[in-house]
Design a protein around this motif. Structure first.
Motif, PDB file in Angstrom:
ATOM      1  N   LYS B  55       0.844  -1.189   0.000  1.00 56.22           N
ATOM      2  CA  LYS B  55       0.000   0.000   0.000  1.00 56.22           C
ATOM      3  C   LYS B  55       0.880   1.239   0.000  1.00 56.22           C
ATOM      4  O   LYS B  55       2.021   1.203   0.461  1.00 56.22           O
ATOM      5  N   GLU B  56       0.316   2.312  -0.518  1.00 56.89           N
ATOM      6  CA  GLU B  56       0.997   3.599  -0.453  1.00 56.89           C
ATOM      7  C   GLU B  56      -0.008   4.684  -0.131  1.00 56.89           C
ATOM      8  O   GLU B  56      -1.156   4.629  -0.582  1.00 56.89           O
ATOM      9  N   LYS B  57       0.442   5.658   0.622  1.00 56.67           N
ATOM     10  CA  LYS B  57      -0.426   6.778   0.960  1.00 56.67           C
ATOM     11  C   LYS B  57      -0.690   7.641  -0.266  1.00 56.67           C
ATOM     12  O   LYS B  57       0.191   7.835  -1.092  1.00 56.67           O
ATOM     13  N   GLY B  58      -1.895   8.137  -0.318  1.00 55.30           N
ATOM     14  CA  GLY B  58      -2.234   9.103  -1.343  1.00 55.30           C
ATOM     15  C   GLY B  58      -2.063  10.509  -0.815  1.00 55.30           C
ATOM     16  O   GLY B  58      -1.181  10.784  -0.001  1.00 55.30           O
ATOM     17  N   ASP B  59      -2.947  11.384  -1.228  1.00 59.47           N
ATOM     18  CA  ASP B  59      -2.821  12.791  -0.851  1.00 59.47           C
ATOM     19  C   ASP B  59      -3.470  13.124   0.486  1.00 59.47           C
ATOM     20  O   ASP B  59      -3.092  14.086   1.141  1.00 59.47           O
ATOM     21  N   ILE B  60      -4.444  12.313   0.906  1.00 62.30           N
ATOM     22  CA  ILE B  60      -5.159  12.609   2.160  1.00 62.30           C
ATOM     23  C   ILE B  60      -5.337  11.341   2.993  1.00 62.30           C
ATOM     24  O   ILE B  60      -6.444  10.928   3.275  1.00 62.30           O
ATOM     25  N   PRO B  61      -4.257  10.717   3.461  1.00 58.45           N
ATOM     26  CA  PRO B  61      -4.390   9.450   4.189  1.00 58.45           C
ATOM     27  C   PRO B  61      -4.775   9.584   5.658  1.00 58.45           C
ATOM     28  O   PRO B  61      -5.147   8.584   6.292  1.00 58.45           O
ATOM     29  N   GLU B  62      -4.711  10.782   6.199  1.00 65.00           N
ATOM     30  CA  GLU B  62      -4.923  10.946   7.649  1.00 65.00           C
ATOM     31  C   GLU B  62      -6.321  10.489   8.039  1.00 65.00           C
ATOM     32  O   GLU B  62      -7.318  10.900   7.450  1.00 65.00           O
ATOM     33  N   GLY B  63      -6.372   9.656   9.075  1.00 61.82           N
ATOM     34  CA  GLY B  63      -7.644   9.158   9.581  1.00 61.82           C
ATOM     35  C   GLY B  63      -8.129   7.884   8.899  1.00 61.82           C
ATOM     36  O   GLY B  63      -9.196   7.367   9.250  1.00 61.82           O
ATOM     37  N   TYR B  64      -7.342   7.401   7.946  1.00 63.76           N
ATOM     38  CA  TYR B  64      -7.719   6.205   7.195  1.00 63.76           C
ATOM     39  C   TYR B  64      -6.597   5.177   7.235  1.00 63.76           C
ATOM     40  O   TYR B  64      -5.432   5.522   7.387  1.00 63.76           O
ATOM     41  N   SER B  65      -6.963   3.926   7.070  1.00 62.46           N
ATOM     42  CA  SER B  65      -5.996   2.874   6.810  1.00 62.46           C
ATOM     43  C   SER B  65      -6.623   1.933   5.787  1.00 62.46           C
ATOM     44  O   SER B  65      -7.817   2.044   5.478  1.00 62.46           O
ATOM     45  N   VAL B  66      -5.805   1.024   5.242  1.00 64.87           N
ATOM     46  CA  VAL B  66      -6.298   0.118   4.210  1.00 64.87           C
ATOM     47  C   VAL B  66      -5.750  -1.277   4.462  1.00 64.87           C
ATOM     48  O   VAL B  66      -4.782  -1.473   5.195  1.00 64.87           O
ATOM     49  N   SER B  67      -6.390  -2.216   3.799  1.00 71.98           N
ATOM     50  CA  SER B  67      -5.957  -3.603   3.900  1.00 71.98           C
ATOM     51  C   SER B  67      -6.183  -4.283   2.565  1.00 71.98           C
ATOM     52  O   SER B  67      -7.259  -4.155   1.964  1.00 71.98           O
TER      53      SER B  67
END
Lengths: 112, 113
Positions: B55-67
């Motif tokens: 995974k890589e962070k985009g422009d607004i990752p704050e407050g989110y996570s991914v799986s």
């Protein structure tokens, strides 16, 4: 971050009028440009794209776009709109590392 | 035809709740993306994944996570939902490099109260 500028966020026009939506991109590398459309209640879908070659690109539903490198522009056009062209239109550019930058969109309303 | 599906079209959650948004694609695409769409702001990339467990962070990752445990499935997680996360969330997938066409799901409209 890269930026894509779209002008005139809201456009209202009558059927049979011509439509032109402006798009200016900023990425100075290899240019890959897209126009996506979102019809009311539907998912976002590709209208057309430019990677290389002929700068005049033809897409679905009679749309076309012209890539002008000197102006950093990729404007979308349709000579005669229909009521069914009411939608939101997004310009996007690829700027490397799996990323697309989208413009803020143009909300187009075609009045019958 | 590529099909990207999202688990919910509409979701209402309370502040502080943990929220899971699921996305599934059926075309064996390497790349998957999560965006949020807000009026007047266009689409903004939250996270993307180019392979399973990557995974890589985009422009607004704050407050989110991914799986991404399986190639076809990409989940967006709001660890503690806040009202400013009320938005339309769009999932997309693409084959290979991102200059390939991205195919979008129908979106999940999330309201956080």
């Amino acid at each position: 971050a890269q930026s894509v500028s779209q002008h005139n966020h809201h456009v209202i026009l009558s059927e049979a009028a011509s439509l032109e939506l402006g798009c200016n991109y900023s990425y100075g590398g290899t240019v890959n440009l897209f126009w996506y459309v979102q019809y009311p209640g539907q998912h976002l879908q590709l209208l057309l794209k430019y990677f290389s070659g002929d700068p005049l690109v033809k897409g679905i539903k009679g749309f076309e776009a012209e890539f002008i490198k000197s102006k950093f522009s990729f404007n979308l056009r349709k000579p005669s709109v229909q009521w069914s062209d009411t939608a939101e239109y997004f310009c996007a550019e690829y700027y490397g590392n799996n990323r697309l930058a989208f413009g803020k969109g143009n909300q187009v309303v075609v009045i019958p | 035809d590529v099909k990207v599906t999202q688990s919910s079209r509409y979701l209402v959650k309370r502040t502080g709740e943990k929220v899971f948004l699921e996305c599934v694609q059926d075309m064996d695409h390497e790349n998957m993306f999560w965006y949020r769409q807000d009026p007047g702001l266009g689409l903004r990339l939250i996270y993307f994944s180019y392979d399973v467990k990557m995974k890589e962070k985009g422009d607004i990752p704050e407050g989110y996570s991914v799986s991404r445990e399986k190639k076809e499935r990409f989940s967006l997680i709001l660890e503690s939902a806040s009202t400013n996360q009320t938005s339309m969330y769009l999932c997309a997938s693409s084959l290979g490099e991102a200059q390939e066409t991205q195919y979008f799901g129908p979106g999940t409209r999330l309201l956080v109260l």
